[in-house]
Design a protein around this motif. Sequence first.
Motif, PDB file in Angstrom:
ATOM      1  N   ALA A  85       0.814  -1.202   0.000  1.00  0.00           N
ATOM      2  CA  ALA A  85       0.000   0.000   0.000  1.00  0.00           C
ATOM      3  C   ALA A  85       0.859   1.268   0.000  1.00  0.00           C
ATOM      4  O   ALA A  85       0.521   2.240  -0.635  1.00  0.00           O
ATOM      5  CB  ALA A  85      -0.997   0.042   1.154  1.00  0.00           C
ATOM      6  N   GLY A  86       2.009   1.249   0.725  1.00  0.00           N
ATOM      7  CA  GLY A  86       2.882   2.423   0.730  1.00  0.00           C
ATOM      8  C   GLY A  86       2.189   3.657   1.268  1.00  0.00           C
ATOM      9  O   GLY A  86       2.449   4.768   0.819  1.00  0.00           O
ATOM     10  N   LEU A  87       1.318   3.465   2.243  1.00  0.00           N
ATOM     11  CA  LEU A  87       0.615   4.620   2.824  1.00  0.00           C
ATOM     12  C   LEU A  87       1.590   5.461   3.630  1.00  0.00           C
ATOM     13  O   LEU A  87       2.585   4.956   4.144  1.00  0.00           O
ATOM     14  CB  LEU A  87      -0.523   4.134   3.725  1.00  0.00           C
ATOM     15  CG  LEU A  87      -1.599   3.310   3.036  1.00  0.00           C
ATOM     16  CD1 LEU A  87      -2.671   2.918   4.048  1.00  0.00           C
ATOM     17  CD2 LEU A  87      -2.223   4.074   1.881  1.00  0.00           C
ATOM     18  N   PHE A  88       1.280   6.758   3.774  1.00  0.00           N
ATOM     19  CA  PHE A  88       2.122   7.630   4.574  1.00  0.00           C
ATOM     20  C   PHE A  88       1.765   7.426   6.044  1.00  0.00           C
ATOM     21  O   PHE A  88       0.646   7.724   6.449  1.00  0.00           O
ATOM     22  CB  PHE A  88       1.916   9.100   4.195  1.00  0.00           C
ATOM     23  CG  PHE A  88       2.222   9.383   2.756  1.00  0.00           C
ATOM     24  CD1 PHE A  88       3.382   8.883   2.170  1.00  0.00           C
ATOM     25  CD2 PHE A  88       1.370  10.131   1.971  1.00  0.00           C
ATOM     26  CE1 PHE A  88       3.677   9.126   0.843  1.00  0.00           C
ATOM     27  CE2 PHE A  88       1.659  10.376   0.641  1.00  0.00           C
ATOM     28  CZ  PHE A  88       2.808   9.876   0.072  1.00  0.00           C
ATOM     29  N   PRO A  89       2.724   6.933   6.837  1.00  0.00           N
ATOM     30  CA  PRO A  89       2.395   6.610   8.233  1.00  0.00           C
ATOM     31  C   PRO A  89       2.037   7.841   9.051  1.00  0.00           C
ATOM     32  O   PRO A  89       1.363   7.736  10.066  1.00  0.00           O
ATOM     33  CB  PRO A  89       3.685   5.969   8.762  1.00  0.00           C
ATOM     34  CG  PRO A  89       4.761   6.450   7.862  1.00  0.00           C
ATOM     35  CD  PRO A  89       4.126   6.650   6.520  1.00  0.00           C
ATOM     36  N   HIS A  90       2.505   9.016   8.589  1.00  0.00           N
ATOM     37  CA  HIS A  90       2.308  10.235   9.387  1.00  0.00           C
ATOM     38  C   HIS A  90       1.042  10.973   9.002  1.00  0.00           C
ATOM     39  O   HIS A  90       0.783  12.053   9.525  1.00  0.00           O
ATOM     40  CB  HIS A  90       3.511  11.140   9.247  1.00  0.00           C
ATOM     41  CG  HIS A  90       3.758  11.615   7.836  1.00  0.00           C
ATOM     42  ND1 HIS A  90       4.130  10.757   6.835  1.00  0.00           N
ATOM     43  CD2 HIS A  90       3.675  12.831   7.281  1.00  0.00           C
ATOM     44  CE1 HIS A  90       4.281  11.440   5.714  1.00  0.00           C
ATOM     45  NE2 HIS A  90       4.006  12.697   5.950  1.00  0.00           N
ATOM     46  N   ARG A  91       0.272  10.435   8.080  1.00  0.00           N
ATOM     47  CA  ARG A  91      -0.958  11.119   7.703  1.00  0.00           C
ATOM     48  C   ARG A  91      -2.154  10.220   7.986  1.00  0.00           C
ATOM     49  O   ARG A  91      -2.063   9.000   7.836  1.00  0.00           O
ATOM     50  CB  ARG A  91      -0.942  11.446   6.212  1.00  0.00           C
ATOM     51  CG  ARG A  91       0.086  12.481   5.873  1.00  0.00           C
ATOM     52  CD  ARG A  91      -0.140  12.926   4.463  1.00  0.00           C
ATOM     53  NE  ARG A  91       0.798  13.966   4.083  1.00  0.00           N
ATOM     54  CZ  ARG A  91       0.859  14.470   2.870  1.00  0.00           C
ATOM     55  NH1 ARG A  91       0.034  14.028   1.927  1.00  0.00           N
ATOM     56  NH2 ARG A  91       1.722  15.414   2.587  1.00  0.00           N
ATOM     57  N   THR A  99      -4.226  12.707  -0.990  1.00  0.00           N
ATOM     58  CA  THR A  99      -2.887  13.162  -1.400  1.00  0.00           C
ATOM     59  C   THR A  99      -2.848  13.866  -2.766  1.00  0.00           C
ATOM     60  O   THR A  99      -2.403  15.008  -2.870  1.00  0.00           O
ATOM     61  CB  THR A  99      -1.911  11.964  -1.422  1.00  0.00           C
ATOM     62  OG1 THR A  99      -1.871  11.389  -0.131  1.00  0.00           O
ATOM     63  CG2 THR A  99      -0.509  12.426  -1.804  1.00  0.00           C
ATOM     64  N   TYR A 132      -4.814   6.485  11.795  1.00  0.00           N
ATOM     65  CA  TYR A 132      -3.541   6.418  11.094  1.00  0.00           C
ATOM     66  C   TYR A 132      -3.371   5.025  10.501  1.00  0.00           C
ATOM     67  O   TYR A 132      -3.961   4.064  11.009  1.00  0.00           O
ATOM     68  CB  TYR A 132      -2.382   6.731  12.049  1.00  0.00           C
ATOM     69  CG  TYR A 132      -2.295   8.180  12.408  1.00  0.00           C
ATOM     70  CD1 TYR A 132      -1.795   9.094  11.479  1.00  0.00           C
ATOM     71  CD2 TYR A 132      -2.738   8.655  13.629  1.00  0.00           C
ATOM     72  CE1 TYR A 132      -1.719  10.441  11.776  1.00  0.00           C
ATOM     73  CE2 TYR A 132      -2.667  10.003  13.938  1.00  0.00           C
ATOM     74  CZ  TYR A 132      -2.161  10.894  13.013  1.00  0.00           C
ATOM     75  OH  TYR A 132      -2.090  12.217  13.301  1.00  0.00           O
ATOM     76  N   ALA A 134      -1.228   2.756  10.715  1.00  0.00           N
ATOM     77  CA  ALA A 134      -0.792   1.696  11.635  1.00  0.00           C
ATOM     78  C   ALA A 134      -1.957   1.075  12.399  1.00  0.00           C
ATOM     79  O   ALA A 134      -1.833   0.004  12.973  1.00  0.00           O
ATOM     80  CB  ALA A 134       0.241   2.242  12.609  1.00  0.00           C
ATOM     81  N   GLN A 135      -3.097   1.773  12.412  1.00  0.00           N
ATOM     82  CA  GLN A 135      -4.249   1.255  13.153  1.00  0.00           C
ATOM     83  C   GLN A 135      -5.154   0.383  12.286  1.00  0.00           C
ATOM     84  O   GLN A 135      -6.216  -0.033  12.738  1.00  0.00           O
ATOM     85  CB  GLN A 135      -5.053   2.430  13.734  1.00  0.00           C
ATOM     86  CG  GLN A 135      -4.285   3.208  14.789  1.00  0.00           C
ATOM     87  CD  GLN A 135      -4.956   4.502  15.146  1.00  0.00           C
ATOM     88  OE1 GLN A 135      -5.155   5.354  14.283  1.00  0.00           O
ATOM     89  NE2 GLN A 135      -5.322   4.678  16.400  1.00  0.00           N
ATOM     90  N   LEU A 136      -4.766   0.161  11.026  1.00  0.00           N
ATOM     91  CA  LEU A 136      -5.603  -0.645  10.139  1.00  0.00           C
ATOM     92  C   LEU A 136      -4.985  -2.020   9.916  1.00  0.00           C
ATOM     93  O   LEU A 136      -3.780  -2.202  10.066  1.00  0.00           O
ATOM     94  CB  LEU A 136      -5.729   0.049   8.773  1.00  0.00           C
ATOM     95  CG  LEU A 136      -6.230   1.485   8.741  1.00  0.00           C
ATOM     96  CD1 LEU A 136      -6.385   1.930   7.301  1.00  0.00           C
ATOM     97  CD2 LEU A 136      -7.550   1.618   9.483  1.00  0.00           C
ATOM     98  N   GLN A 141      -5.567  -1.523   4.839  1.00  0.00           N
ATOM     99  CA  GLN A 141      -4.563  -0.623   4.278  1.00  0.00           C
ATOM    100  C   GLN A 141      -4.556  -0.702   2.760  1.00  0.00           C
ATOM    101  O   GLN A 141      -4.451   0.315   2.071  1.00  0.00           O
ATOM    102  CB  GLN A 141      -3.171  -0.990   4.798  1.00  0.00           C
ATOM    103  CG  GLN A 141      -2.982  -0.686   6.267  1.00  0.00           C
ATOM    104  CD  GLN A 141      -1.535  -0.852   6.716  1.00  0.00           C
ATOM    105  OE1 GLN A 141      -0.627  -0.921   5.907  1.00  0.00           O
ATOM    106  NE2 GLN A 141      -1.331  -0.916   8.016  1.00  0.00           N
TER     107      GLN A 141
END
Lengths: 349, 254, 214
Positions: A85-91, A99, A132, A134-136, A141
Amino acid sequence: MITFDAVTKAFPGGNVAVDNLSLELPTGQITVFVGPSGCGKTTSLRMINRTIEPTSGTISIDGEDVTSQDAALLRRRIGYVIQHAGLFPHRTVADNIATVPLLNGVNKAQAREQARELLTRVGLDESLASRYPAQLSGGQQQRVGVARALAADPPVMLMDEPFSAVDPIVRDGLQREFLRLQSELGKTIAFVTHDIDEAIKLGDRVAIFREGGHLAQVGSPQDLLDDPADEFVADFVGRDRGFRALSFITAEKLEVEQVSAYVDRARGASLVLDDTGRPTGWSVDGQEVLRALPGTFTTRDALRLVTDLAITSPAGAAVRVDEAGVADGVVAHEAIARHLTALRRETER
Amino acid sequence: MPAPVVPMLNYFAYLFDGGHWSLAGEGIPDRLLQHIAYTLVTLAISAVIALPVGLFIGHTNRGAFLAINIGNAGRSLPTFGLLSLMVVLVGIGTLPVIVALVVLAVPPILASTYAGLRSVDRSAVDAAIGMGMRPIQVLFRAEVPMALPLIVSGLRSALLQVCATATVAAYVGLGGLGRLLIDGLSTNDYPQVFAGAVLVAVLAVLLDLLSAAVERAVVSPGVRERSVRRTRWRRARPDPTNEDAPTSPVGISG
Amino acid sequence: MIAYIQGNQARILSDLGQHVWLSLLPVLVGVVLALPAGYLTVRYRWLYQPVVNLGGILYSVPSLALFVVIPAIIPVGTLSPLNIVVALSVYSFALLARTVADALISVQGETTWAAAAMGFRPLRQLFGVELPMALPVMMAGLRVATVSNISLVSVGAIIGVGGLGDLFTRGLQLSYLAPIIVGIVLSVLLAAVCDSGIVLVQRWLTPWTRAGAR
């Protein structure tokens, strides 16, 4: 339409990843690039959005050479989904999805609102918007990854092994959802996988690559199974390609026996129905305890499913139902075998 | 009339005076050896104390709170303050100074030994247990080899810390290269001060390079490129076996 | 002890004040220099090894040696506070440049790849994706640099400028414990306060790191 015209990619050091590739990806269809590791499928995909530049040859989208456009702007018009997925962990999830609209200067409130709609579209709850990544879970994700790629409504999507890092059950769900979305959206999609089953399941067209960046064969999944161009393709689609090919033949012409007449003497099995005529299970050896039904089929299902149902059934037979789910026929695997033999004679003639 | 020539202060006068390199008496070689001896003895004592404790805490994860906080507290203790405290408490002499140096060297070794063991991949430890290793074998054949990069980096930073603080300790009477600095400062003999500074800097750099060489020799190449580069975000990194492009791509950033 | 504190309040406070700016100003200088330097080593990878090696060498030079060598290299007096600031800035830079570089390198991967592929331009990607993701590691480096600076300043007292280190030299001269203990306690407290301050700022800047990982 995406067109590869004599595209070659040689990396410094002489490794040729893609060798003289010419290929067309029809508009509104899913074209799957499949092949073993190091066959150039991912490199080919990445050259479309210029994250890798070709050494020679041209790639064009609807006739426009991709290298004639600003790389960043080109990429914003191409959706991109990758393995993890390469999601942004900080968003947050919403900001991840928003995005590309944000890059394009859409205002924040509007982009977030649209992100929420997309969440529902990919089968997630809107309440996840403020979480965030990390919670999925991994599957969630990946859905967010798909939503993010869809956010700017790009006509073209690139998907690089998007479903290969999730477990088989989740993957199956994601694949079905993906096909449902595509039937609504009709994007032009390039999809990379190393899994031939996934390629056959999802692709309108499948391009099989072999080591050294050569295109081995391209065609509809059925073409590849029926008529592999060479030993490599035959090997890659698998020795069970005959069985796979059953995926493309429906059970429409398969003859069935009457439900009431069907009793398997050898196994002493009979089909039990409820008051409305829906099948509930098999009674074996006259016992009260029902053995579960592995499933049912309709005339629109593929012979592959029917065969599978017959093999796994305790009675050695598959149950056909009508639109309402009422049992209207039973077919034993011997009958399926006779049907297949007849079909082969027909095609050979 | 020619302008008076102001003589440039020759910083290197002391350092390059052959007389100071005499092997007899308290010349540079003598100071150098003293410094090395203090440093290595202190490091050895500290390691004997800190390594077993760190290994125990890391292996059992009992007292983790202690290990983490000793590491942090050790870093915030003012080295010069601790030396002064020891001297006023115990008196001038080599022993109180060595004790102070040990107190400063234990925390980095202890904390990094603990951190090293904790950084070890759990699945490898589970595999070791599953293959029938006894606890002590798990520790020394699986955990320690994998934790070595961090353990050694703790020893190396303790080494630098001790070497630097031993210099400061000359102020409270310790021998070694710090003497050149401190004595020079008190007599305004700047060439001597400079000589001391250069020598101690060169010694520290050499000790660090030497310990880097030791690290290369003892750490398995299989675990070398770890530590800092692996952060929690890399969980989702590309699978190298799955990578079609063998070299880093061009044009990725624009 | 209490009598000592009461009798020397003014001196203790001025030592503390000097300690604060002698230790924190270099951290600021270090950050300002290390951010671009760290970025350059990521952009031009061949720079990484030289920068790390130089940082390692600078970091291994004992502080007292640096305090007396710097005046020989640049025009500051040995007894000038500026000398201490320059020396500690060198340490902060050496430590932070490597941390920034390692932090930025560690975030390179699928996520930055995805950012580029979605059409981020390099500068926006740096500020919008890479720096935020690298923050936790960079802040850890900042904590180490700040705390070690605070403990190092007192060594400067040997050459006459050392914040709370002044209390240590006095205690030694008088063979008197009170100033030494006051100095150690204040120095450790200052380190703890600054460390907690950075942790709080980090929490505020990186809320996602506390988003309960699965």
